[in-house]
Design a protein around this motif. Structure first.
Motif, mmCIF file in Angstrom:
data_model
loop_
_atom_site.group_PDB
_atom_site.id
_atom_site.type_symbol
_atom_site.label_atom_id
_atom_site.label_comp_id
_atom_site.label_asym_id
_atom_site.label_seq_id
_atom_site.Cartn_x
_atom_site.Cartn_y
_atom_site.Cartn_z
ATOM 1 N N MET C 82 15.257 40.993 36.928
ATOM 2 C CA MET C 82 15.463 42.447 36.974
ATOM 3 C C MET C 82 14.268 43.093 37.651
ATOM 4 S SD MET C 82 15.981 45.262 33.936
ATOM 5 C CE MET C 82 17.567 44.644 33.419
ATOM 6 N N ALA C 88 6.184 50.868 32.588
ATOM 7 C CA ALA C 88 6.781 51.593 31.460
ATOM 8 C C ALA C 88 8.291 51.361 31.407
ATOM 9 C CB ALA C 88 6.494 53.087 31.580
ATOM 10 N N ASP C 89 8.918 51.148 32.568
ATOM 11 C CA ASP C 89 10.360 50.867 32.601
ATOM 12 C C ASP C 89 10.642 49.495 31.989
ATOM 13 O OD1 ASP C 89 10.787 53.298 34.016
ATOM 14 O OD2 ASP C 89 10.138 52.291 35.846
ATOM 15 N N ASP C 91 8.750 48.039 29.745
ATOM 16 C CA ASP C 91 8.551 48.225 28.294
ATOM 17 C C ASP C 91 9.814 48.758 27.631
ATOM 18 O OD1 ASP C 91 5.939 47.502 28.736
ATOM 19 O OD2 ASP C 91 5.059 49.453 28.247
ATOM 20 N N GLN C 92 10.387 49.783 28.252
ATOM 21 C CA GLN C 92 11.558 50.440 27.659
ATOM 22 C C GLN C 92 12.748 49.479 27.615
ATOM 23 O OE1 GLN C 92 11.134 53.115 26.242
ATOM 24 N NE2 GLN C 92 13.119 54.127 25.959
ATOM 25 N N MET C 93 12.925 48.705 28.672
ATOM 26 C CA MET C 93 14.033 47.749 28.709
ATOM 27 C C MET C 93 13.827 46.663 27.655
ATOM 28 S SD MET C 93 16.959 46.951 30.084
ATOM 29 C CE MET C 93 17.212 47.816 31.640
ATOM 30 N N SER C 96 14.793 47.786 24.260
ATOM 31 C CA SER C 96 16.241 47.829 24.007
ATOM 32 C C SER C 96 16.754 46.450 23.571
ATOM 33 C CB SER C 96 16.994 48.295 25.256
ATOM 34 O OG SER C 96 17.186 47.208 26.157
ATOM 35 N N SER C 98 18.034 44.096 25.129
ATOM 36 C CA SER C 98 19.327 43.659 25.653
ATOM 37 C C SER C 98 19.231 42.757 26.879
ATOM 38 C CB SER C 98 20.203 44.878 25.948
ATOM 39 O OG SER C 98 19.479 45.876 26.611
ATOM 40 N N PHE C 99 18.033 42.485 27.347
ATOM 41 C CA PHE C 99 17.905 41.670 28.562
ATOM 42 C C PHE C 99 17.139 40.398 28.268
ATOM 43 C CE2 PHE C 99 15.658 40.766 32.680
ATOM 44 C CZ PHE C 99 16.785 40.345 33.378
ATOM 45 N N ALA C 143 17.143 47.568 38.999
ATOM 46 C CA ALA C 143 17.160 48.538 37.901
ATOM 47 C C ALA C 143 16.341 49.767 38.281
ATOM 48 C CB ALA C 143 16.641 47.888 36.618
ATOM 49 N N THR C 190 23.644 58.701 26.911
ATOM 50 C CA THR C 190 23.652 59.407 25.631
ATOM 51 C C THR C 190 23.346 60.887 25.829
ATOM 52 O OG1 THR C 190 22.968 57.382 24.553
ATOM 53 C CG2 THR C 190 22.625 59.406 23.319
#
Lengths: 211, 211, 211, 211
Positions: C82, C88-89, C91-93, C96, C98-99, C143, C190
């Protein structure tokens, strides 16, 4: 145009309303029962019939007659006239309970470079009124919004009052010669923080400091 | 804690910065070259060494010595003292160029129900200074923010100045007895619209109207 | 320049910080005790020393070594890569959960009409990495942020991967020929409301509907 | 109540309008000429007379008849039914041009803990319609807003469709048994940034990634 589009169009000219919210208003009305719509129709029909515009201050008021309750109130100070842009501004000032003179509702304010001021605001009506009240009036308070449009309107009014051109025909002097013209004071409005205040606001806040 | 987390923690206490932006600061630093980081380190090291706190107004200033340039300036009016919450407020007032007296930086303001005011603001230092300057001072201007915290601080200061309790020991009178205490004027700040102005602001705008 | 101005200047380059907030940071530091400043200095000094950049994904991580914990984790799927704009992106992923593949941090994204893309993002490092991993890699997930700059970066990456120009010298084929290139799915995020959703979002939300 | 207050009251129930803006609407109307007011009155009078509610999808449409243009269009896919909260949502989806099935307008959505769902949304009409179309319908798409109220409504609809209680009397099976029920896909909507995306959105964006 069908009534959905026609109504959307009308609502989109309401102050602060765009085409999308205008359409939501129409869908909202469609989802109401007939009684609500009838009440709306009747209220709009009654609006102008049961509402009058005051001959003196030009505000709209409920009831009939040529004078609104403020202008008819003999206990209000006739030597003070506050000029406000709109009816809602007059309402807000009355709610504050701090002004005991009378008002004149200008009907709007002037964007910078406005070419036809006399079509935007009631300048003719104002000058006529001032000529009529020369003997009693001692102070005109220009109560404009503290933004570019308000300042532009204030400049225009000061000039118009100085020239008093419409009075030429009647041989009268300019109203400004016998009147004090003031403007609402600038300072820190509720919520202001010093660090973000502009120099003009700080200067005035200092000038108008209170014990 | 590792330096990434440690730095994030430190930055998250900077005014107005949350944990997420604090971490972005760290990543930003990581992506800079070593020279930038060295400059940052050196500047922070130099900061306190090359910066002094004025003995009179308590502001921080570049350079050494016990007096800042304003307090050392003999042409400033020594009879006027403006009390501001923070250094940035003093900067903003100086930028406006409208005040010719001197300042005192309180170091903050008091939230409602603050239990230990003397730990939040420099009230002791203020009272000491006032006692010292009793003979020259004629007016104290409380220049607080126009919000709840600012009003609370103003109330507290008025009370403290009235009591002047710390002066009891030295046998001095309360400083308030020989001083005028004023506050910055309220009115329409730049950008305000009449329709949305609160009664207090309107009342003051009317009171302080200008020619 | 004195340390107050120098530090203000440095802070004003922090992401999202303007000159005024930068100066508030300096005043904040001045009001801290020496221990806090020492901790800040030490943390910045330690930052690069105790932080490494991963040779594989280019992210910064705490510790030493050439591989971050994700790239060193043999249980992560080596066939999925990915590409994210920033640390920071990533970190956020990861948060989650999910990856399960691996990442490559591009180091930024490309504004429209950017003339020197290779100075803004790690395109060379990416192409080198892809050439090296040709045998294991099956899918590259672009991404990017769902805005103009993200779309521009995605377009650029697709083109670069298709050309795979840097591979010419080594006689390799373009990496794109043996890889599936995908992008994160669009749909209602969301908080989205249908009435305000753009056609692209609605189209994708419909396309990706779930049971 | 006088017409000014009555109209203010009516406008204050318009979606998104508070009492203050409602009153500005009234003043706006007062400042218009009689023709504008007459057009408004006539349009509201015409609204229900020239607008019909579709017997099938329950949307309002211009014209007479029992079917709107979408429900009357034989080229639309009768096996797909999208359930949307409001007319405006249907409009927006049609504008995107990406859906070729038919719709049902629920008339609203359900706040958490709503006690009388059947008074808020057209659940009875929906279940009746589904029973009637059992033979042709293959998929129901729940197109709710991606917020708490939308999710609550989706939960309620899934349960109602599963129970299909109103069908019990007619001896029919629950509609859900012969139907696929789907929901709009979640993912990155236009403008989303990875760093600020919630885990659910990221998970779905990953799941629905596209070539």
């Amino acid at each position: 145009m069908n009534p959905i589009d026609r109504l959307s169009e009308i609502f989109s000219h309401f102050p602060g309303i765009g085409p999308r919210q205008a359409r939501r208003f129409v869908y909202y009305l469609l989802s109401r029962d007939q009684t609500t719509l009838d009440t709306l129709v009747r209220s709009v029909e009654d609006l102008k019939r049961e509402t009058s515009q005051c001959n003196e201050c030009m505000r709209f008021f409920n009831g009939t007659g040529s004078l609104c309750s403020i202008c008819a109130d003999t206990s209000r100070d006739r030597s003070l006239l506050m000029i406000v842009p709109r009816d809602a501004d007059l309402d807000q000032m009355e709610k504050s309970g701090s002004f005991k003179g009378r008002y004149f509702v200008l009907g709007g304010s002037l964007p910078i470079l406005e070419k036809e001021p006399e079509r935007r605001i009631r300048i003719r009506e104002l000058l006529t009124k001032l000529a009529r009240e020369q003997s009693t009036l001692r102070e005109i308070i220009l109560a404009m919004n503290a933004n570019a449009e308000g300042e532009n309107t204030e400049d225009y009014l000061r000039q118009a009052l100085r020239k008093g051109d419409t009075f030429a025909e009647s041989g009268d002097n300019s109203p400004a010669s016998s009147l004090t013209i003031t403007a609402l004071g600038r300072g820190l409005s509720t919520g202001s923080e010093l660090e973000y205040a502009d120099p003009e606001t700080l200067k005035n806040a200092l000038l108008h400091r209170t014990k």
